[in-house]
Design a protein around this motif. Structure first.
Motif, PDB file in Angstrom:
ATOM      1  N   TYR B 379      28.622  33.870  36.022  1.00 33.95           N
ATOM      2  CA  TYR B 379      29.724  34.039  36.975  1.00 33.95           C
ATOM      3  C   TYR B 379      31.070  33.738  36.315  1.00 33.95           C
ATOM      4  N   GLY B 380      32.086  34.369  36.853  1.00 30.82           N
ATOM      5  CA  GLY B 380      33.466  34.043  36.426  1.00 30.82           C
ATOM      6  C   GLY B 380      33.742  34.399  34.978  1.00 30.82           C
ATOM      7  N   ALA B 381      32.999  35.346  34.437  1.00 29.80           N
ATOM      8  CA  ALA B 381      33.179  35.736  33.035  1.00 29.80           C
ATOM      9  C   ALA B 381      34.223  36.832  32.974  1.00 29.80           C
ATOM     10  N   SER B 382      35.485  36.401  32.917  1.00 27.43           N
ATOM     11  CA  SER B 382      36.586  37.364  33.011  1.00 27.43           C
ATOM     12  C   SER B 382      37.905  36.641  32.813  1.00 27.43           C
ATOM     13  N   ILE B 383      38.897  37.361  32.362  1.00 33.98           N
ATOM     14  CA  ILE B 383      40.260  36.813  32.360  1.00 33.98           C
ATOM     15  C   ILE B 383      40.717  36.565  33.801  1.00 33.98           C
ATOM     16  N   HIS B 384      40.058  37.206  34.743  1.00 39.62           N
ATOM     17  CA  HIS B 384      40.375  36.995  36.158  1.00 39.62           C
ATOM     18  C   HIS B 384      39.568  35.844  36.760  1.00 39.62           C
ATOM     19  N   GLY B 385      38.857  35.076  35.931  1.00 37.68           N
ATOM     20  CA  GLY B 385      38.115  33.918  36.434  1.00 37.68           C
ATOM     21  C   GLY B 385      39.029  32.705  36.562  1.00 37.68           C
ATOM     22  N   MET B 386      38.457  31.500  36.472  1.00 35.80           N
ATOM     23  CA  MET B 386      39.269  30.286  36.568  1.00 35.80           C
ATOM     24  C   MET B 386      40.295  30.288  35.436  1.00 35.80           C
ATOM     25  N   ASN B 387      41.527  29.864  35.720  1.00 36.02           N
ATOM     26  CA  ASN B 387      42.572  30.019  34.713  1.00 36.02           C
ATOM     27  C   ASN B 387      43.089  28.701  34.151  1.00 36.02           C
ATOM     28  N   ASP B 388      42.252  27.682  34.182  1.00 38.96           N
ATOM     29  CA  ASP B 388      42.618  26.446  33.523  1.00 38.96           C
ATOM     30  C   ASP B 388      41.986  26.427  32.128  1.00 38.96           C
ATOM     31  N   GLU B 389      42.693  25.890  31.173  1.00 36.93           N
ATOM     32  CA  GLU B 389      42.231  25.956  29.776  1.00 36.93           C
ATOM     33  C   GLU B 389      40.853  25.326  29.561  1.00 36.93           C
ATOM     34  N   SER B 390      40.463  24.418  30.439  1.00 33.93           N
ATOM     35  CA  SER B 390      39.142  23.803  30.292  1.00 33.93           C
ATOM     36  C   SER B 390      38.057  24.526  31.092  1.00 33.93           C
ATOM     37  N   HIS B 391      38.415  25.604  31.745  1.00 32.93           N
ATOM     38  CA  HIS B 391      37.439  26.291  32.605  1.00 32.93           C
ATOM     39  C   HIS B 391      37.415  27.802  32.373  1.00 32.93           C
ATOM     40  N   LEU B 392      37.726  28.236  31.167  1.00 31.60           N
ATOM     41  CA  LEU B 392      37.816  29.670  30.907  1.00 31.60           C
ATOM     42  C   LEU B 392      36.432  30.316  30.836  1.00 31.60           C
ATOM     43  N   GLY B 393      36.358  31.542  31.295  1.00 30.09           N
ATOM     44  CA  GLY B 393      35.085  32.259  31.271  1.00 30.09           C
ATOM     45  C   GLY B 393      35.111  33.450  30.331  1.00 30.09           C
ATOM     46  N   GLU B 552      42.567  37.476  23.113  1.00 26.09           N
ATOM     47  CA  GLU B 552      42.682  36.684  21.900  1.00 26.09           C
ATOM     48  C   GLU B 552      41.759  35.478  21.973  1.00 26.09           C
ATOM     49  N   LYS B 553      41.381  35.002  20.790  1.00 26.67           N
ATOM     50  CA  LYS B 553      40.576  33.786  20.695  1.00 26.67           C
ATOM     51  C   LYS B 553      41.496  32.591  20.878  1.00 26.67           C
ATOM     52  N   LYS B 554      41.740  32.209  22.103  1.00 23.00           N
ATOM     53  CA  LYS B 554      42.567  31.022  22.355  1.00 23.00           C
ATOM     54  C   LYS B 554      42.267  30.453  23.729  1.00 23.00           C
ATOM     55  N   PHE B 555      42.671  29.205  23.925  1.00 24.38           N
ATOM     56  CA  PHE B 555      42.505  28.552  25.224  1.00 24.38           C
ATOM     57  C   PHE B 555      43.732  28.869  26.077  1.00 24.38           C
ATOM     58  N   TYR B 556      43.660  29.970  26.793  1.00 24.01           N
ATOM     59  CA  TYR B 556      44.748  30.310  27.711  1.00 24.01           C
ATOM     60  C   TYR B 556      44.826  29.229  28.781  1.00 24.01           C
ATOM     61  N   ASP B 557      46.036  28.909  29.213  1.00 27.58           N
ATOM     62  CA  ASP B 557      46.149  27.858  30.217  1.00 27.58           C
ATOM     63  C   ASP B 557      47.080  28.263  31.348  1.00 27.58           C
ATOM     64  N   ASN B 558      46.620  28.047  32.562  1.00 29.61           N
ATOM     65  CA  ASN B 558      47.465  28.186  33.735  1.00 29.61           C
ATOM     66  C   ASN B 558      48.256  29.492  33.675  1.00 29.61           C
ATOM     67  N   TYR B 559      47.555  30.571  33.500  1.00 32.12           N
ATOM     68  CA  TYR B 559      48.175  31.870  33.233  1.00 32.12           C
ATOM     69  C   TYR B 559      48.018  32.806  34.425  1.00 32.12           C
ATOM     70  N   ARG B 560      48.800  33.862  34.410  1.00 36.38           N
ATOM     71  CA  ARG B 560      48.551  34.985  35.311  1.00 36.38           C
ATOM     72  C   ARG B 560      47.859  36.069  34.499  1.00 36.38           C
ATOM     73  N   ALA B 561      46.737  36.539  34.970  1.00 29.84           N
ATOM     74  CA  ALA B 561      45.947  37.501  34.192  1.00 29.84           C
ATOM     75  C   ALA B 561      46.780  38.729  33.835  1.00 29.84           C
ATOM     76  N   ALA B 562      47.589  39.183  34.776  1.00 29.17           N
ATOM     77  CA  ALA B 562      48.380  40.396  34.520  1.00 29.17           C
ATOM     78  C   ALA B 562      49.321  40.181  33.336  1.00 29.17           C
ATOM     79  N   ASP B 563      49.878  38.970  33.237  1.00 26.49           N
ATOM     80  CA  ASP B 563      50.788  38.680  32.120  1.00 26.49           C
ATOM     81  C   ASP B 563      50.050  38.719  30.787  1.00 26.49           C
ATOM     82  N   VAL B 564      48.882  38.066  30.761  1.00 32.25           N
ATOM     83  CA  VAL B 564      48.108  38.035  29.518  1.00 32.25           C
ATOM     84  C   VAL B 564      47.751  39.450  29.086  1.00 32.25           C
ATOM     85  N   LEU B 565      47.271  40.247  30.025  1.00 25.52           N
ATOM     86  CA  LEU B 565      46.835  41.605  29.688  1.00 25.52           C
ATOM     87  C   LEU B 565      48.017  42.452  29.235  1.00 25.52           C
ATOM     88  N   SER B 566      49.128  42.251  29.881  1.00 27.34           N
ATOM     89  CA  SER B 566      50.316  43.012  29.501  1.00 27.34           C
ATOM     90  C   SER B 566      50.776  42.637  28.096  1.00 27.34           C
TER      91      SER B 566
END
Lengths: 588, 588
Positions: B379-393, B552-566
């Protein structure tokens, strides 16, 4: 001889108690004869002779399910389940593996080799039994050493909740591979000393019905205990005290030395030497660490239950407080390393590639997310490492290399390895893993870098047409291929030592792509998800051809490395030929 | 208001006991005000108000080290360590994260988010202190729910062996996210009922000096207890009984509902609805499983401490013995699944991608090596999953896809997902993981395959020039790009739904390479070690160009998925443009 006639454990039901006692002697004699010539897990099996015979006398395998932790203690089990020939006939010693294996026998439920899983596996087997409304015994055998692994605790905790027949046999020989570590072992000691009557009982606290047996090498007592709990309708834990190495005095006296090993002299208890005291990457590590510790009290080596990887008992003494064996507890080892690094120590965790697999979340979440400078030494990461399907060291590159913030280094020589290790200990920015080279020590007369933070590859030979990238252990192969190309075809290829495998050197690859027709990558691990595929991806939109060589994604078993490499075409001859074919195609 | 004036925990030292009591009221009021408007971890923080104030009153952070497990219970800690503004000023509610974070404050030692690590981290911090000959208190706070994770046991076991000052605060509110599971919780219950005097004490058995406090929401009692053990020279465990949700009656009454959630009405205790009862991939899974269970008693769903992922309390009741929550114990969940599968049950493990990380060795060694047909729902395996750096999927593809024997499937629609799930449950050959789609349910009017054993990709649109491979969640993106190419440029690309991501379809790729100029891969996970790179590697020696799109291979944190993808250029417009540029280059 009774043993020869036992084709299945059913045969034990017919034996008198006198015959069973004879069987004990025969089995132990056969065991000693085989292990002294063949090597294996000595101590664990010597201690389990009586218990295994009692288990098969009382329970009805395969209807009753016997699940052995690690399963390195199942030699007697194999003798009693149709495989005695592999212990009685020297020509057939290799006919069985050192662990349980369902392909060998219906009495082996699982292919196993890692610790602390048996209770959880038994929980699943028992739950399935209950769902199907079946009735039989589910027995999990686990050693005291395996009990420190958190998974075993998770299993015990959940078996109690399941609440139906499950019999946990704790084979307590007061020893892991080396000595045990952790507070609970004081509880086991007090329980042994009080014959199970300690004030606080770990297993009763979790909710088990608990039985203690001090005479764990007394066949009659074992049979009586197992008969008492057979067909019980709730979880019970049998705490049974056995003697590791029982019946072979050298093994009883030196339990660590005789946990496992190669052939030995029955008369003297000396291992038959196969080498001598040559320098290895292991001994280089030991020497480096002991010297470093002496000059820097903040250096601390951590290990999870395999201390001989780093230090002999005498060396552990010397390292003193700067060495921590956490017992079999890989997850804890990593989180502890994170805590050590956070508070200014310089921790090094030494671990076999195959056991590192238990600690992904801690490496990612505790070390890497926190940018903490812990060092992980990954041992046996090679097709030339342990060759049992449950102990392979070939999956670590996809496992480690794609964790953010972590630097994974692959040294190619003694000098480079020690430079990387020293750099890693002194830097304070990132977790670093080092793939400890496998094989003979390679000494290089060149000066190596003292800084591995730039994550740049090294061009060791500038050439044309083809660039050969040799990762770590396979760098030597790259050099040999380069020689062949020069000698046979007059081509001087570019040779690259990537040094770090957790990312690609984009600048170098850009330059290579402009000036070469072909890149060949060689890695001593599975190709899927590995280093070479990152290069193939990075260069996917260039004209340059990329060929990745590596191992197949499979559980190789009981193999000869040379055969595997030959089948995969990972040889000097085949790759040289592949390169020439590719270069000729590119001309057309 | 006192709270406004507290810029550091030092300020607490000056307060009278009356003022400290005022502070309790102020902190709880501020907490309720924020969480009712903002959402968060409600119950854990409400229960920790008094304890956190007492900890900071008695200990001297940051000299004394406070380490919180999961750290979802640190809202009050944040209020007292210079971050009250993020609770008092609605405009600044998002100024702090929901977990400890060293970037926010020197009082936060680690970035944390997963459970059961605090004791091991504390063990490392304390050991480093000892190596440096420093003296201060190291305090690990852990909830009863986290205690079922084997890592916590490994930590407790080792802390005792270290033997120096370490104070483990067990915050026992008799609840995990949902109810606790496992035998040890009976021990905790008896310890609470007997005020710490049970016959068998789990913590004493491990070797801790043990103190029990029943009034865990009584500030004066807490201060007295902490003062008693401050500067102790050995490990102690403080078993403190608190009330989850304390001070908010709806949270006290419904502890699971108020563990965490979005904004709610303070007056009624009702969550402010954000959606309604639409069908989701989660609800489809629940409905499917309940129906399947009703018709097949061998189907069993397993979960590790996040049961709401699958079932509400009422649905759990309905599933009965066919649902097993093992508590927070991901390793055990997998080994148990292996045991279930071995003995003929049909197990499904539902797990968040981020927590699956704890179970690599069990998936590889117990499930995959043994070819056992367990199903893992990721579950939650997506950039649209939980968006805290310790809970990325976003790390699960390199993690899972390269384990031998395991089939990893990525469905693209409701029909395909349910077909894969049903096929997986009925097949008996291999472990299967399914990347549960994230986002709105996509219904397709087409017939989907009922057999996923052939590991073949599906060409959903045959075209020319470019082939677009859209993995799982990103398949829709592939279709959109195809539309743009057609509309804007008159190009009909080939569109491929790979369906399985644990290997490539060589035959199809051979054909694509012969007839196309470009392959584009799109995956909703990190690119390194992922699916696309396998294709780039396979096609590395062909003329066809390969472009891999992924995170990218990184711990994204507190992000908006649309921003990351853009930023990464993973949009219809950018990829369409990239494709056209590449095709034009290929012409030259």
């Amino acid at each position: 001889m009774l043993l020869e006639k036992i084709k299945s454990p059913k045969a034990l039901k017919e034996l008198t108690s006198g015959q069973l006692q004879e069987l004990v002697v025969e089995a132990r004699t056969a065991l000693l004869e085989k292990i002294s010539h063949h090597g294996g897990h000595n101590g664990p099996n010597l201690g389990m002779v009586e218990m295994t015979i009692a288990l098969h006398k009382v329970f009805d395998s395969p209807t009753d399910k016997l699940i052995f932790d690690v399963s390195h203690q199942t030699y007697i089990h194999k003798m009693l389940t149709g495989r005695a020939h592999a212990f009685l006939d020297a020509a057939q010693y290799d006919a069985v593996s050192g662990y349980t294996n369902p392909k060998e026998s219906e009495h082996d439920l699982f292919t196993v080799g890692h610790t602390s899983t048996s209770v959880s596996l038994a929980n699943g087997v028992a739950k399935a039994r209950d769902l199907k409304n079946e009735t039989y015994n589910v027995v999990a055998v686990i050693g005291d050493g395996s009990l420190s692994g958190g998974l075993a605790f998770e299993g015990l905790n959940n078996i109690v909740e399941l609440g139906t027949n499950t019999i946990v046999v704790l084979n307590d020989n007061d020893q892991s591979i080396a000595e045990n570590h952790g507070g609970m072992y004081q509880n086991l000691r007090v329980l042994r000393e009080t014959k199970g009557q300690a004030a606080d009982n770990l297993f009763k606290a979790i909710g088990f019905e608990y039985h203690y047996l001090d005479e764990g090498n007394d066949l009659a007592a074992l049979i009586a205990l197992f008969e008492k709990v057979k067909d019980v309708d709730h979880p019970v834990l049998l705490h049974i005290h056995t003697i590791k190495g029982k019946g072979f005095k050298f093994a009883e006296e030196n339990r660590e030395k005789f946990h496992a090993g190669g052939p030995f002299h029955l008369e003297t208890g000396e291992y038959i030497s196969t080498g001598g005291n040559q320098v290895t990457y292991n001994s280089l590590t030991t020497d480096y660490l002991l010297e470093k510790m002496a000059s820097d009290p903040k250096v601390v080596a951590v290990n999870a239950g395999t201390p001989m990887l780093l230090f002999s008992p005498e060396q552990r003494e010397k390292a003193g407080k700067q060495f921590v064996d956490v017992g079999i507890a890989e997850e804890h080892a990593v989180s502890m390393v994170a805590g050590l690094a956070k508070n200014g120590a310089k921790p090094v965790w030494a671990v076999f590639s195959t056991f590192m697999q238990r600690s992904f979340d801690q490496i990612s979440h505790d070390l890497a997310l926190n940018h903490l400078p812990g060092t992980i030494l990954v041992y046996g990461a090679s097709i030339h490492g342990m060759n049992d399907e449950s102990h392979l060291g070939i999956f670590d590159i996809p496992f480690l290399a794609h964790i953010p913030n972590l630097i994974y280094l692959a040294p190619t020589s003694k000098e480079e390895y020690l430079a990387m290790l020293d750099w890693s200990l002194e830097q304070t920015n990132a977790p670093v893993a080092i793939r400890v080279p496998v094989g003979p020590v390679n000494e290089m007369a060149v000066t190596v870098s003292t800084d591995y933070s730039d994550q740049k590859n090294e061009v060791t030979q500038a050439g044309t047409q083809v660039a050969i990238v040799g990762v770590g252990n396979f760098y030597a192969l790259a050099e040999e291929i380069a020689e062949q190309l020069k000698m046979q075809h007059g081509i001087t290829p570019t040779v690259i030592n990537p040094k770090f495998i957790s990312g690609v050197d984009k600048e170098l690859l850009d330059a290579v792509a402009r000036s070469h027709k072909l890149v060949v990558t060689l890695e001593d691990g599975i190709r899927e998800g590995g280093y070479g595929q990152m290069i193939a991806s990075y260069l996917g939109d260039r004209e340059i051809v990329v060929k990745n060589y590596g191992l197949e994604k499979k559980f190789y078993d009981n193999y000869r490395a040379a055969d595997v490499l030959s089948e995969l075409g990972i040889t000097v001859e085949t790759i040289t030929k592949d390169i020439m074919e590719q270069l000729q195609q590119s001309i057309h």
